[in-house]
Design a protein around this motif. Sequence first.
Motif, PDB file in Angstrom:
ATOM      1  N   MET A 151       0.854  -1.187   0.000  1.00  0.00           N
ATOM      2  CA  MET A 151       0.000   0.000   0.000  1.00  0.00           C
ATOM      3  C   MET A 151       0.894   1.242   0.000  1.00  0.00           C
ATOM      4  SD  MET A 151      -2.887  -1.470  -0.037  1.00  0.00           S
ATOM      5  CE  MET A 151      -4.201  -0.310   0.338  1.00  0.00           C
ATOM      6  N   PHE A 234       1.126   5.063 -11.922  1.00  0.00           N
ATOM      7  CA  PHE A 234       0.037   4.099 -11.695  1.00  0.00           C
ATOM      8  C   PHE A 234       0.000   3.672 -10.224  1.00  0.00           C
ATOM      9  CE2 PHE A 234      -1.131  -0.355 -11.182  1.00  0.00           C
ATOM     10  CZ  PHE A 234      -2.400  -0.388 -11.729  1.00  0.00           C
ATOM     11  N   ARG A 238      -3.239   4.451  -7.849  1.00  0.00           N
ATOM     12  CA  ARG A 238      -4.062   3.394  -7.258  1.00  0.00           C
ATOM     13  C   ARG A 238      -3.715   3.142  -5.799  1.00  0.00           C
ATOM     14  NH1 ARG A 238      -8.509   3.489  -9.902  1.00  0.00           N
ATOM     15  NH2 ARG A 238      -8.444   2.628 -11.995  1.00  0.00           N
ATOM     16  N   ASN A 239      -2.742   3.834  -5.278  1.00  0.00           N
ATOM     17  CA  ASN A 239      -2.304   3.692  -3.879  1.00  0.00           C
ATOM     18  C   ASN A 239      -1.745   2.314  -3.553  1.00  0.00           C
ATOM     19  OD1 ASN A 239      -3.174   6.277  -3.319  1.00  0.00           O
ATOM     20  ND2 ASN A 239      -5.213   5.570  -2.777  1.00  0.00           N
ATOM     21  N   PHE A 240      -1.355   1.555  -4.536  1.00  0.00           N
ATOM     22  CA  PHE A 240      -0.832   0.242  -4.189  1.00  0.00           C
ATOM     23  C   PHE A 240      -0.093  -0.374  -5.373  1.00  0.00           C
ATOM     24  CE2 PHE A 240      -2.734  -3.735  -5.766  1.00  0.00           C
ATOM     25  CZ  PHE A 240      -3.424  -3.190  -6.799  1.00  0.00           C
TER      26      PHE A 240
END
Lengths: 357, 392, 292
Positions: A151, A234, A238-240
């Motif tokens: 994350m 990316f 997308r936080n991960f």
Amino acid sequence: MKDAGSSDLALFGTPARRIRLAVALVALLLLPFVASPFLLDLANQVLLAVIGALALMLLTGFAGLISLGTAGLLGAGAYTVGVLVREAAAAFWVTLPAAALLGAILGLVFGLPSLRLRGLYLAISTLGLHFVVVYLGGEYEAREALSTGVMIDPPSIGRFSLTSDIGWYFVLLAFAALALLISVNLKRSRTGRAWRALRERDVVAEALGIDVHRFKLLAFVVSATMTSVAGALFAYYRNFVSIDAFSLYLTVQYVAMIIIGGMGSIPGALLGAAFVMLFPYAIEAAAGFLPSRFGNVVFALDYAAFGVVMILFLLLEPAGLMGIWHRIRAAFAARRATSAPKSAPGSASGSAPGSAP
Amino acid sequence: MRASAYLALVALAAASLLPAGSATAQDSYKIGVTAAMTGPAAATQAPVIEMLRIYVDRLNAKGGINGHQVDLLIEDDQAEPSKAAANATKLVRQEGVILLINSSFSSTYGPVIAEAKRGNVPLWFAGAVCPKETHPPKADPLLFCSTGFDFSVDIPVAVKAIKDMAKEPAKLALVGIPVPISRIGIDGAEKLAASLGMQAVDKEFVPPATADYTPFATKIKGADANWGFAYAPWPAEAKTFEALRRLGWTGQYLAYGHIQAEDELTRIADGGFEIFMANSLFQDDLPVHKQIRDAAAAGKYSFPPTYGTEGWLSGRILEQILTKTGWPASAEKVTASMSSLNLDTQGIRGGPLVWTADNHFRTKQSYRFYRYDPDKKSIVRMRDWLTVDVTD
Amino acid sequence: MSPQLIANIVVLAAIYALVSAGYVLVYRVSHVLNLAHGELMMIGAYILVATAGLFSGNPILALLLAAVSGLVMGLVVYAVLMRWLTGEAVLAAVLVTIALGILLRGLSILIWTTQQFYPAAIFGWRNPPVHILPGVQISVASLAIVALTIIVYAALFLFLQFTAWGVRMRAAGQNPLLAEQRGIRLHAVYALAWGLSTFTASLAGMLLSLDSGVESTMATIGLKAFPAALVGGLDSLFGALVGALIVAAAEIAAIQFVNPLLSDVVPFLVLLLVLAVRPWGLFGSREQLDRV
């Protein structure tokens, strides 16, 4: 490889073009304020895809070097962010340049086979890149016991952090614009001409005094750097990061973008990226009009339809969406020409599809 | 010819811009599902979601819940995180669902959790691996999980069971696939086995598409293992075992019983292949199994009826959640209703499924052990519900 | 190295070689790399599932029908798709095969869902081990794959060397223009190459499914056999045999002596190594490089 019209990027030429450009720019700037959250998310995805598609277009469309390493490079960029954030709590002004640097190095390393290999053999050697990245990413996730990936907090400066989709839209728009600018400039520079010579026939290029090795490696390095940065963006968006996000199917999608858009054309890369990203939703919307629910049928249909569309483009319109665009323009120009018979016959052919089979 | 092809494409593109699903009535319960309906995880997830859909269709045919229809919006994520993210965004922000269901690889969880939190919508993992955040005593307020398997609970149960079952000192071979979740589980099993005085003599990670399983089996046999333990998707578990038997390996083998297990045990028909699982098999012949069988036939289920247990249970959970939510519904009300779930599983599980404010998983997990009995020519239960406490 | 390991290498090499034969056939004759080969192999296995369901009492008929369907499948793919690309850039044809692969994967889920099927179980067949030497066992299905691979390769060698159609195929591969001037019907020759290619792919898919079932991931095995064809040289059938042996040996050595996690990566590492030294493969012809 064919070129879907080489004059299509004399952007800043005529006043009419300037006006069109301004209108497009205003529309792009206004879009996030009228779009629904879902459409905004889609727009952001398209912008991310645009960077990767332009990078692949530089390599394959301009320099004629085929690569199947896009997903691997996106993964390398995303993983650079993931590892640096997790291990060193690094900020984005560290991670993004690091991703770019790693991309450049990978581009150099995996560009080396291009000095000996050509065509399909080269494509296969870039597959090696894919497997190496996936293997290393998997090792990291397993070692660190990260069953749901890494994350990542949104990028922040001081107390401001980038979380809103509108904010992201403008950031991604800026990056996509930068990628576009780089591509246009490269295409029109000496480098772009050298690449075109390579693509047509590298033996001849060499005879013309072009340093074939240098320009081949340059194409790989520039393309890989752009792709790696897109991967890093990316990850932040997308936080991960998870290695499962970077499958070979993703590479196929990027290859599809430059084919569907029109090989060798920069606007083609933009159109192709938008088309491939939006197409599944079009199928879904079309399936929504079917009489009742079809169980799993819709999903398999969606998958199959993507293959059908790619085939249709390749068989019917090898010049891609740009080819269609030129055809439509030519048709309009022809109609104008017949209604005003005195106009010069050559005016419509300026950017006719030079490549229709 | 060309013109009409272009027209069709333009029409498709235009259709994509229309707000999808706007025709559905405003007075229904909107539930969003992002699941691996195609792609590498589909073999395990698609049967769950299809049975859930059949269950919901039956509910709607009977007039829905509290007089309102249930609108189950299913999106395919192909087990790809970026697709799952886009699906979650669409379902939460555009469709305004009051509950989000995720059934896919664990690598899709990150973005879906992020989206659920942003929209303050409860997220339920059904038929896929449970993330730790759902476990008691500190469950995340928005995350719930009903799935039968969870490696942090399953692995200790399995390793201890092998310790109990082994007549001679167990020399254990561990089988997984090269994805993080399986590798983490198998590495944990190795440590635990060592702490229980068992020797892990070999560890194999079999890629999902393997042309021949014999090389892996040869290594296990060569390591002189007398017990095998597999924690992986079903094909890797079963095919490695079959390859071992073809090499003349005579040891015993324990694997997690995924949805395919009941059909497969009968096909493999080997007394040394044992499975453990949280759901009861149709072999136990409970009334609920007959219900599932009938529903599968009536709903034209694409899979054998025995694949439907987990999806059926999910349907019953959904029914209770929505019944207690009442009308009008909201995401907050659904979350509250989920935090006080108490479902009689009718024998599918070894006890009721209970969710409370701080437990969105279960405090006790029960397992049954089965194997095929070559003499009776049928599956037999080796061990009735073995219940363990779930600790963080 | 134990005898069992050698047996394992032979079996895996036979699988890769049987799959690779199709890559080589199509490439040698029409210079198209068929990246839908794995998917076509999977469809071949699914067709056996279908015919087995129809004729479960008559396995021979079911197998024959499935094999013939494999041949027809290639003819259809050529007639419907590939013939329109004759004379186009080779890359376009390769991309069409990628698209075809995606289409076939979607179709297979549409028709057969994501469930695993076992044609052997439909026939009521077991797949018992056979002791070929003391301490060396392989399954009946594996033995059948090895035998079939030998038969297929022998037949292909004879066909290409001594029959009129075989000579035509080689001629078309070497110089299509000249071949056409001599009255060889290129479309017929290409169609035959595609038919034979999917026929051998179907045989591989059928036997693999008899050994360990078929589901939607089987197509990926086509990709794993791919390095074998390239290591040997894409235009050499003999090269495909040798390449399959090398790749299989490297893969099994990695599993046995290094780390099983490497089993997916090793074939591509071997490939990179060979391409670095001999870009046209071990037995490929050098001028092929300029064509692609």
